[in-house]
Design a protein around this motif. Structure first.
Motif, PDB file in Angstrom:
ATOM      1  N   LEU A   1      -2.812   6.102   2.407  1.00  0.00           N
ATOM      2  CA  LEU A   1      -3.896   6.903   2.971  1.00  0.00           C
ATOM      3  C   LEU A   1      -4.276   8.050   2.022  1.00  0.00           C
ATOM      4  N   ASP A   2      -3.273   8.726   1.480  1.00  0.00           N
ATOM      5  CA  ASP A   2      -3.548   9.822   0.533  1.00  0.00           C
ATOM      6  C   ASP A   2      -4.389   9.328  -0.645  1.00  0.00           C
ATOM      7  N   ASN A   3      -4.009   8.176  -1.189  1.00  0.00           N
ATOM      8  CA  ASN A   3      -4.741   7.634  -2.336  1.00  0.00           C
ATOM      9  C   ASN A   3      -6.144   7.186  -1.952  1.00  0.00           C
ATOM     10  N   LEU A   4      -6.316   6.633  -0.767  1.00  0.00           N
ATOM     11  CA  LEU A   4      -7.659   6.255  -0.314  1.00  0.00           C
ATOM     12  C   LEU A   4      -8.548   7.485  -0.170  1.00  0.00           C
ATOM     13  N   GLU A   5      -7.990   8.551   0.391  1.00  0.00           N
ATOM     14  CA  GLU A   5      -8.770   9.787   0.537  1.00  0.00           C
ATOM     15  C   GLU A   5      -9.164  10.348  -0.827  1.00  0.00           C
ATOM     16  N   ARG A   6      -8.244  10.317  -1.801  1.00  0.00           N
ATOM     17  CA  ARG A   6      -8.583  10.794  -3.158  1.00  0.00           C
ATOM     18  C   ARG A   6      -9.669   9.926  -3.785  1.00  0.00           C
TER      19      ARG A   6
ATOM     20  N   ASP B   1     -10.694   0.752 -10.490  1.00  0.00           N
ATOM     21  CA  ASP B   1      -9.291   0.692 -10.917  1.00  0.00           C
ATOM     22  C   ASP B   1      -8.392   1.426  -9.920  1.00  0.00           C
ATOM     23  N   GLY B   2      -8.854   2.565  -9.455  1.00  0.00           N
ATOM     24  CA  GLY B   2      -8.084   3.329  -8.471  1.00  0.00           C
ATOM     25  C   GLY B   2      -7.910   2.569  -7.171  1.00  0.00           C
TER      26      GLY B   2
ATOM     27  N   GLU C   1      -8.063  -0.641  -6.811  1.00  0.00           N
ATOM     28  CA  GLU C   1      -7.176  -1.772  -7.102  1.00  0.00           C
ATOM     29  C   GLU C   1      -5.705  -1.344  -7.051  1.00  0.00           C
ATOM     30  N   MET C   2      -5.399  -0.155  -7.564  1.00  0.00           N
ATOM     31  CA  MET C   2      -4.030   0.366  -7.499  1.00  0.00           C
ATOM     32  C   MET C   2      -3.619   0.606  -6.045  1.00  0.00           C
ATOM     33  N   ILE C   3      -4.549   1.118  -5.244  1.00  0.00           N
ATOM     34  CA  ILE C   3      -4.262   1.369  -3.827  1.00  0.00           C
ATOM     35  C   ILE C   3      -3.988   0.055  -3.099  1.00  0.00           C
ATOM     36  N   VAL C   4      -4.758  -0.971  -3.396  1.00  0.00           N
ATOM     37  CA  VAL C   4      -4.549  -2.283  -2.770  1.00  0.00           C
ATOM     38  C   VAL C   4      -3.159  -2.809  -3.134  1.00  0.00           C
ATOM     39  N   ARG C   5      -2.748  -2.667  -4.388  1.00  0.00           N
ATOM     40  CA  ARG C   5      -1.399  -3.108  -4.799  1.00  0.00           C
ATOM     41  C   ARG C   5      -0.331  -2.325  -4.045  1.00  0.00           C
ATOM     42  N   LEU C   6      -0.517  -1.011  -3.893  1.00  0.00           N
ATOM     43  CA  LEU C   6       0.436  -0.182  -3.154  1.00  0.00           C
ATOM     44  C   LEU C   6       0.487  -0.620  -1.692  1.00  0.00           C
ATOM     45  N   PHE C   7      -0.666  -0.893  -1.126  1.00  0.00           N
ATOM     46  CA  PHE C   7      -0.743  -1.333   0.265  1.00  0.00           C
ATOM     47  C   PHE C   7      -0.020  -2.664   0.451  1.00  0.00           C
TER      48      PHE C   7
END
Length: 186
Positions: A75-80, A97-98, A100-106
């Motif tokens: 959630l923090d990364n999605l908000e950023r 790219d950001g 995509e990184m959030i999707v990998r974390l999710f």
């Protein structure tokens, strides 16, 4: 004294057998004691059940706490990413790219929780794993094969969490009609 005179040796007189009234009173007292014990055990058991219900409710209330803590960084990364995209200062490639990184974390967080994606495309249709939303006619391919995955399905520890929404093949000779039958269940 050893002379055998009466009263010289202290031998207790045999106790008289209890009369029916004394026996009845003793049994009544025993029954009362057992009744009291039963009532106490029932009260203890009721208290135990109430305590277990409270503990279960408390456990269920906070059972997902660990999983939710794992999702907070997502959630923090999605908000950023949203702030960055709205600012317009970041280029589209950096935002993509950001995300995509959030999707990998999710996905990693879901994987840790035992959630795995269900592979559907190219697999035989299985109503336990797939929800058919359309049938697609094929002239040469096998029938009842998942030809397109519209929405991904997921398993939780091997059990279907969400069925995959799919389009399923059917032979063109069976219908003699159009190319795609939307909304038909297979």
């Amino acid at each position: 004294s050893p002379s055998g005179e009466p009263g010289s040796a202290a031998t207790p007189a045999p106790a008289a057998a209890p009369g029916p009234e004394e026996a009845l009173a003793a049994k009544a007292q025993e029954a009362e004691r057992l009744q009291d014990r039963l009532l106490r055990l029932q009260a203890e058991f009721d208290n135990y059940k109430k305590r277990m219900a409270r503990e279960k409710a408390e456990f269920l209330k906070f059972a997902t706490e660990g999983l939710l803590l794992e999702f907070l960084p997502v959630l923090d990364n999605l908000e950023r990413a949203l702030v960055s995209a709205r600012a317009g200062s970041a280029n589209r490639e950096a935002v993509a790219d950001g995300i995509e990184m959030i999707v990998r974390l999710f996905r990693s967080t879901l994987d840790k929780a035992g959630v795995k994606p269900l592979e559907a495309a190219g697999q035989p249709f299985d109503p336990g794993l797939h929800q058919a939303i359309a049938q697609v006619e094929t002239a040469d391919g096998p029938e009842n094969l998942v030809v397109e995955e519209v929405q991904k399905g997921y398993l939780l520890e091997g059990r279907v969490l969400r069925a995959a929404m799919v389009k399923v093949s059917r032979s063109a000779s069976a219908t003699g009609g159009g190319a795609e039958n939307e909304g038909a269940g297979a």
